[in-house]
Design an enzyme around this catalytic site. Structure first.
Site, PDB file in Angstrom:
ATOM      1  N   GLY A   1       0.824  -1.214   0.000  1.00 40.90           N
ATOM      2  CA  GLY A   1       0.000   0.000   0.000  1.00 40.90           C
ATOM      3  C   GLY A   1       0.848   1.249   0.000  1.00 40.90           C
ATOM      4  N   ASN A   2       0.211   2.375   0.269  1.00 41.09           N
ATOM      5  CA  ASN A   2       0.960   3.635   0.376  1.00 41.09           C
ATOM      6  C   ASN A   2       0.282   4.512   1.430  1.00 41.09           C
ATOM      7  OD1 ASN A   2      -1.031   5.467  -1.014  1.00 41.09           O
ATOM      8  ND2 ASN A   2      -0.663   3.993  -2.667  1.00 41.09           N
TER       9      ASN A   2
END
Ligand code: CTP
Length: 405
Positions: free
Chosen positions: A211-212
């Site tokens: 993810g980020n």
């Protein structure tokens, strides 16, 4: 800056129910948002809350009956009805709903309701049995057919102590509904806008993902601001923030899901704003079961990654390509050069470039500092401001771009 409630003239009709005390909170919210609020109370409402409360909140006289009015305002129901941009009746009792649905005008409030051309928003509040009665339901059907908008009622604890439907919705929800009604004359009215928000999650196994740090706040601010300017908004998001009222929400997780949702939603869409942080790579395969570590601690794990499709690049060549497409460029170096090359590569009308290495801008915070770059080569470096303010400026430019498109 668009604040749809500023300088609007709102009549707040308060009728006799215990929820009348919440009308004071509603009144305060409307005044704080810059609206001019004239409160009209029925006789029964005055048994629950004092007119002085509303007078103090609005700094204006409170209207209590048809006939006890200073001589210079000799036809107050017509004057008030003409001035109003919106009539809110909160709480609206079953009795007042019945009067409204039958065109009765036996007090100042119902007379105004009959005389005004402004939109009418009613927030009913009553015991569940009264709410469910066919007479009340028939009255509401009639009022809606005549164009009135209903907010609530909600389920919850009622004046009797019983729990059920009939509770007046919270003041904030009434304010949001008022904003939607007033936005019908906004500069994005009749415009369909799709906005994406949040960071995508690319599954590794049933437990883990890549993810980020994107939280979706910028995209939600754009969705909210666009709705307040009258747009019909679809928000495609990975984030779990509460959506603005009236916005169509599509929850997705991965880049592939976001791509499918965007390509479906852009049909007959005027504007696409891609503020989501979309993963460029995803694991080549997703393990069906949780990946277990080996007993030998020297054995690591490599994950093969493959490229995801570039959603904006796909939109650029799509038959349903919106009239205006806006991208974001989150950069940690060479901000303007990188943003400019994305603007060209993805065939965008505008790109908002932000330096994600700053602590007061970008991921997770409520402020942002962006530079807007346009297809015609112009640039506009904005100072640090709230994400809502950034959203408004982006939408100001979208309005201009729509005029040119
Ligand atoms: N974007 C997209 N599809 C992707 C990746 C990004 O549509 N697969 C969109 C983003 O929503 C954003 C813009 O493209 O509006 C730029 O995203 P960004 O991550 O900054 O750029 P990338 O094109 O991914 O380039 P790089 O990661 O190499 O900087």
């Amino acid at each position: 800056m668009s604040n749809i409630l500023a300088y609007k003239h709102i009549i707040l009709g308060v009728t006799g129910g215990i929820a009348a005390y919440k009308a004071a909170i509603l009144c305060s919210r409307l005044v704080q948002a810059g609206a001019t609020v004239d409160v009209v109370m029925t006789e029964a409402a005055q048994r629950f809350i004092s007119p002085l409360t509303f007078q103090a909140l609005t700094h204006r006289r409170v209207y209590l009956d048809m006939f006890n009015i200073p001589s210079e305002e000799n036809i107050p129901h017509i004057t008030l009805a003409d001035q109003a941009n919106l009539l809110i009746i909160a709480p609206a009792t079953a009795n007042t709903l019945a009067k409204l649905a039958n065109g009765l005008a036996d007090n100042l409030l119902t007379a105004i309701a009959l005389a005004t051309h402004a939109p009418i928003l009613v927030a009913p509040a009553m015991e569940t049995d009264m709410w469910q009665h066919p007479a009340t339901q028939a009255n509401l059907t009639r009022l809606k057919a005549w164009g009135a908008t209903l907010a609530g009622p909600a389920e919850g604890r009622l004046a009797s102590g019983a729990v059920g439907r009939g509770r007046m919705v919270e003041p904030d929800e009434i304010v949001e509904t008022a904003r939607i009604l007033l936005a019908e004359t906004g500069d994005l009215a009749n415009c369909k806008l799709v906005v994406t928000a949040g960071g995508t999650r690319e599954a590794i196994d049933p437990v883990r993902f890549i993810g980020n740090h994107s939280t979706g706040k910028m995209g939600y601010a754009i969705a909210h601001a666009a709705r307040d300017r009258g747009a019909s908004v679809t928000l495609i998001t990975t984030a779990s923030l509460p959506p603005p009222l009236g916005v169509k929400l599509i929850k997705v997780a991965s880049a592939q899901q976001m791509r499918a949702a965007v390509l479906k939603a852009i049909r007959l869409t005027d504007v696409l704003v891609m503020s989501a942080a979309v993963a460029d790579f995803r694991p080549a395969t997703v393990a069906e079961q949780k990946i277990k570590k080996k007993a030998d601690s020297s054995i690591g794990l490599s994950i093969d990654l493959v490229r995801t499709s570039d959603i904006l690049a796909d939109v650029a060549v799509h038959v349903d390509r919106p009239r205006v497409t806006v991208g974001f460029a989150a950069e940690s170096e060479n901000l303007l050069d990188n943003a400019e090359s994305k603007l060209k590569r993805k065939n965008l009308d505008m790109i908002a470039a932000n330096n994600i290495s700053a602590t007061d801008a970008g991921f997770g915070v409520d402020t942002n500092r962006v530079t807007l770059l346009f297809a015609d080569g112009t640039k506009n470096a904005l100072p640090l401001m709230s994400k809502r303010s950034v959203a408004e400026i982006i939408l100001d430019n979208v309005v201009d771009l729509l005029c040119e498109a």
